[in-house]
Design a protein around this motif. Structure first.
Motif, PDB file in Angstrom:
ATOM      1  N   UNK A   1      56.819  59.160  36.372  1.00  0.00           N
ATOM      2  CA  UNK A   1      55.503  58.826  36.942  1.00  0.00           C
ATOM      3  C   UNK A   1      54.898  57.595  36.308  1.00  0.00           C
ATOM      4  N   UNK A   2      55.730  56.639  35.893  1.00  0.00           N
ATOM      5  CA  UNK A   2      55.226  55.352  35.398  1.00  0.00           C
ATOM      6  C   UNK A   2      54.983  54.415  36.567  1.00  0.00           C
ATOM      7  N   UNK A   3      54.738  53.154  36.269  1.00  0.00           N
ATOM      8  CA  UNK A   3      54.403  52.191  37.324  1.00  0.00           C
ATOM      9  C   UNK A   3      55.524  52.073  38.354  1.00  0.00           C
ATOM     10  N   UNK A   4      56.790  52.150  37.906  1.00  0.00           N
ATOM     11  CA  UNK A   4      57.896  51.978  38.857  1.00  0.00           C
ATOM     12  C   UNK A   4      58.039  53.212  39.758  1.00  0.00           C
ATOM     13  N   UNK A   5      57.912  54.406  39.170  1.00  0.00           N
ATOM     14  CA  UNK A   5      57.961  55.630  39.987  1.00  0.00           C
ATOM     15  C   UNK A   5      56.835  55.636  41.001  1.00  0.00           C
ATOM     16  N   UNK A   6      55.642  55.223  40.557  1.00  0.00           N
ATOM     17  CA  UNK A   6      54.469  55.231  41.445  1.00  0.00           C
ATOM     18  C   UNK A   6      54.617  54.194  42.558  1.00  0.00           C
ATOM     19  N   UNK A   7      55.085  53.014  42.189  1.00  0.00           N
ATOM     20  CA  UNK A   7      55.248  51.973  43.205  1.00  0.00           C
ATOM     21  C   UNK A   7      56.373  52.342  44.176  1.00  0.00           C
ATOM     22  N   UNK A   8      57.433  52.949  43.662  1.00  0.00           N
ATOM     23  CA  UNK A   8      58.531  53.377  44.554  1.00  0.00           C
ATOM     24  C   UNK A   8      58.021  54.411  45.549  1.00  0.00           C
ATOM     25  N   UNK A   9      57.258  55.392  45.035  1.00  0.00           N
ATOM     26  CA  UNK A   9      56.714  56.432  45.925  1.00  0.00           C
ATOM     27  C   UNK A   9      55.826  55.803  46.991  1.00  0.00           C
ATOM     28  N   UNK A  10      54.970  54.886  46.564  1.00  0.00           N
ATOM     29  CA  UNK A  10      54.030  54.223  47.478  1.00  0.00           C
ATOM     30  C   UNK A  10      54.786  53.475  48.583  1.00  0.00           C
ATOM     31  N   UNK A  11      55.780  52.682  48.165  1.00  0.00           N
ATOM     32  CA  UNK A  11      56.482  51.860  49.160  1.00  0.00           C
ATOM     33  C   UNK A  11      57.406  52.699  50.032  1.00  0.00           C
ATOM     34  N   UNK A  12      57.958  53.793  49.488  1.00  0.00           N
ATOM     35  CA  UNK A  12      58.762  54.687  50.342  1.00  0.00           C
ATOM     36  C   UNK A  12      57.871  55.366  51.391  1.00  0.00           C
ATOM     37  N   UNK A  13      56.658  55.735  50.985  1.00  0.00           N
ATOM     38  CA  UNK A  13      55.733  56.380  51.939  1.00  0.00           C
ATOM     39  C   UNK A  13      55.332  55.410  53.050  1.00  0.00           C
ATOM     40  N   UNK A  14      55.165  54.141  52.667  1.00  0.00           N
ATOM     41  CA  UNK A  14      54.840  53.133  53.685  1.00  0.00           C
ATOM     42  C   UNK A  14      56.005  52.981  54.664  1.00  0.00           C
ATOM     43  N   UNK A  15      57.228  53.083  54.135  1.00  0.00           N
ATOM     44  CA  UNK A  15      58.404  52.889  54.998  1.00  0.00           C
ATOM     45  C   UNK A  15      58.719  54.145  55.811  1.00  0.00           C
TER      46      UNK A  15
ATOM     47  N   UNK B   1      45.723  56.560  44.646  1.00  0.00           N
ATOM     48  CA  UNK B   1      46.186  55.960  45.901  1.00  0.00           C
ATOM     49  C   UNK B   1      47.341  56.786  46.472  1.00  0.00           C
ATOM     50  N   UNK B   2      48.281  57.158  45.629  1.00  0.00           N
ATOM     51  CA  UNK B   2      49.445  57.904  46.111  1.00  0.00           C
ATOM     52  C   UNK B   2      49.051  59.290  46.616  1.00  0.00           C
ATOM     53  N   UNK B   3      48.156  59.949  45.894  1.00  0.00           N
ATOM     54  CA  UNK B   3      47.735  61.282  46.357  1.00  0.00           C
ATOM     55  C   UNK B   3      47.023  61.166  47.707  1.00  0.00           C
ATOM     56  N   UNK B   4      46.228  60.109  47.855  1.00  0.00           N
ATOM     57  CA  UNK B   4      45.533  59.932  49.143  1.00  0.00           C
ATOM     58  C   UNK B   4      46.529  59.708  50.283  1.00  0.00           C
ATOM     59  N   UNK B   5      47.698  59.161  49.938  1.00  0.00           N
ATOM     60  CA  UNK B   5      48.728  58.950  50.972  1.00  0.00           C
ATOM     61  C   UNK B   5      49.523  60.228  51.248  1.00  0.00           C
ATOM     62  N   UNK B   6      49.252  61.270  50.468  1.00  0.00           N
ATOM     63  CA  UNK B   6      49.975  62.538  50.678  1.00  0.00           C
ATOM     64  C   UNK B   6      51.200  62.690  49.785  1.00  0.00           C
ATOM     65  N   UNK B   7      51.349  61.814  48.811  1.00  0.00           N
ATOM     66  CA  UNK B   7      52.482  61.941  47.869  1.00  0.00           C
ATOM     67  C   UNK B   7      52.103  63.000  46.838  1.00  0.00           C
ATOM     68  N   UNK B   8      53.049  63.900  46.544  1.00  0.00           N
ATOM     69  CA  UNK B   8      52.767  64.934  45.535  1.00  0.00           C
ATOM     70  C   UNK B   8      53.230  64.433  44.170  1.00  0.00           C
ATOM     71  N   UNK B   9      52.418  64.697  43.154  1.00  0.00           N
ATOM     72  CA  UNK B   9      52.791  64.279  41.789  1.00  0.00           C
ATOM     73  C   UNK B   9      52.743  65.522  40.911  1.00  0.00           C
ATOM     74  N   UNK B  10      53.902  65.901  40.385  1.00  0.00           N
ATOM     75  CA  UNK B  10      53.989  67.118  39.567  1.00  0.00           C
ATOM     76  C   UNK B  10      54.145  66.721  38.107  1.00  0.00           C
TER      77      UNK B  10
END
Ligand code: FAD
Length: 367
Positions: free
Chosen positions: A22-36, A183-192
């Motif tokens: 859940x660092x910057x790379x995990x968060x950015x990957x999740x964000x960009x995968x959700x966009x895609x 931002x990620x939670x608002x997009x519906x990404x779950x963070x455990x």
């Protein structure tokens, strides 16, 4: 402790993309995968409450390279590779700010400074000689010439020269990570949080927590310097960095970042306090570790350095360490290891700068 049926059934089944870290790379990957893939179920699994790696433990420099760091890198890796790295860092910082405005990360972009101590006059002179060429090369990739001689003393002692770095900035890494979470939670990404992954099966993309295997459709490993604990055979070497923060001592905060010695030592202000970190080059073997501890020798070295530069005694009120991911080669590893498992690791000392772009790249190559 076993998972209950309910926990396992609700949180850990039917995952389309599982992201470890859940660092910057995990968060950015999740964000960009959700966009895609807007309909995909994306779950980030992090072993700590914040990040037990580097993203909430770094110095918050939003930088793309100090003159001596770049010149020394160019000697080892060649100009092509170095200029690509500078470009990626700058693009990464732009990409981060497109998603999280500077104001939400307590950020500012007042420029940085590389300073040279009195025993480094030869190095300063030779860096100054190379500055026009350096500016020309960097201008070719960034569209501006960042480096120029500075004459103000910045309230520092023992300094014989300084070179300004235009458009360098600094942020509050804790606020940056908190914004990614929001931002990620608002997009519906779950963070455990609080789930330590014990092992990974690269071929199937399965991962194990509390003895249970979990099988997402795709697995993305974003564990940077901690990757050797999960996957072997990748050129990722953990590199610890230690940081100190003083008591409130500055009458007039610089709101600028400072580098010494090819970037191995760095300092900045945090309000009226001074943060200093690095020194890894002096204790290389000791600091090639996965252990998040501090050591007296590095603390002493950093404390002495900041007292020498400020010309006065200061108290240390905070100290911590974080783990970076280095390698024998430079640059991040963004690739698939099998049809199911991908990695985005090895950010070097610059993950704040390149991390957002790395997540974007990872999402681009994933099907
Ligand atoms: C002291 C220090 C100062 C730095 N200063 C700067 C700076 O000023 N500017 C800059 O650009 N860069 C800086 N860096 C580097 C930067 O912080 C990193 O490159 C960046 O944070 C890496 O991000 P990441 O997401 O790849 O990795 P990380 O932030 O390390 O995230 C990886 C995550 O994976 C999690 N994880 C690992 N193993 C497991 C497991 N088994 N199960 C579950 N979760 C796991 C970890 O807990 C961690 O949160 C610094 C680093 C350090 C240590």
């Amino acid at each position: 402790m076993n998972f209950s049926y309910w926990e396992f059934d609700f949180y850990l089944k039917n995952i389309d993309f599982a992201i470890i870290g859940g660092g910057i790379v995990g968060m950015s990957s999740a964000y960009h995968l959700k966009r895609k893939f807007p309909n995909a179920r994306i779950v980030v699994v992090e072993r700590d409450f914040f990040s037990a790696g580097a993203s909430s433990r770094n110095a918050g420099f939003a930088c793309f390279g100090s003159p001596t760091e770049i010149l020394s890198d160019a000697q080892v890796n060649g100009w092509e590779s170095v200029l690509k790295t500078i470009q990626n860092r700058y693009m990464g910082l732009q990409a981060l700010q497109d998603i999280i405005p500077m104001s939400k990360m307590d950020g500012c972009q007042n420029g940085g400074v590389e300073i040279f101590e009195s025993h480094e006059s030869d190095k300063f002179d030779s860096t100054m000689d190379q500055l026009p060429d350096l500016n020309r090369r960097v201008n070719d990739v960034l569209g501006f010439s960042p480096y120029q001689k500075k004459s103000e003393p910045f309230g520092l002692t023992n300094i014989i020269g300084a070179i300004g770095i235009d458009r360098e900035g600094m942020i509050h890494p804790g606020k940056m990570l908190a914004q990614w979470q929001k931002i990620n939670r608002e997009l519906g990404i779950e963070i455990l949080y609080g789930l330590n992954i014990e092992s990974v099966d690269v071929a199937s993309g399965a991962f194990q927590i509390r003895g249970r295997w979990i099988l997402p459709s795709r697995l993305v490993v974003c564990t940077n310097g901690l990757t050797p604990g999960l996957i072997s055979g990748l050129d990722v070497i953990p590199a610890r960095n230690q940081v100190l923060v003083t008591n409130e001592i500055l009458e007039k905060p610089w709101n600028q970042t400072f580098h010494l010695r090819e970037g191995y030592v760095y300092f900045r202000n945090v309000g009226r306090r001074v943060l200093i970190g690095g020194g890894r080059d002096m204790f290389r073997e000791q600091e090639a570790t996965l252990l998040l501890e501090e050591t007296e020798n590095v603390k002493h070295y950093l404390h002495e350095t900041i007292q020498r530069l400020l010309g006065r005694e200061v108290e240390i009120e905070h100290h911590w360490s974080g783990i970076m991911g280095m390698g024998n080669s430079k640059g991040p590893i963004i690739q698939s290891l099998s049809e199911k498992t991908y990695v985005a690791v090895r950010m070097g000392g610059m993950g704040v700068a390149i991390g957002t772009w790395v997540g974007q790249e990872l999402a681009r190559i994933m099907e």
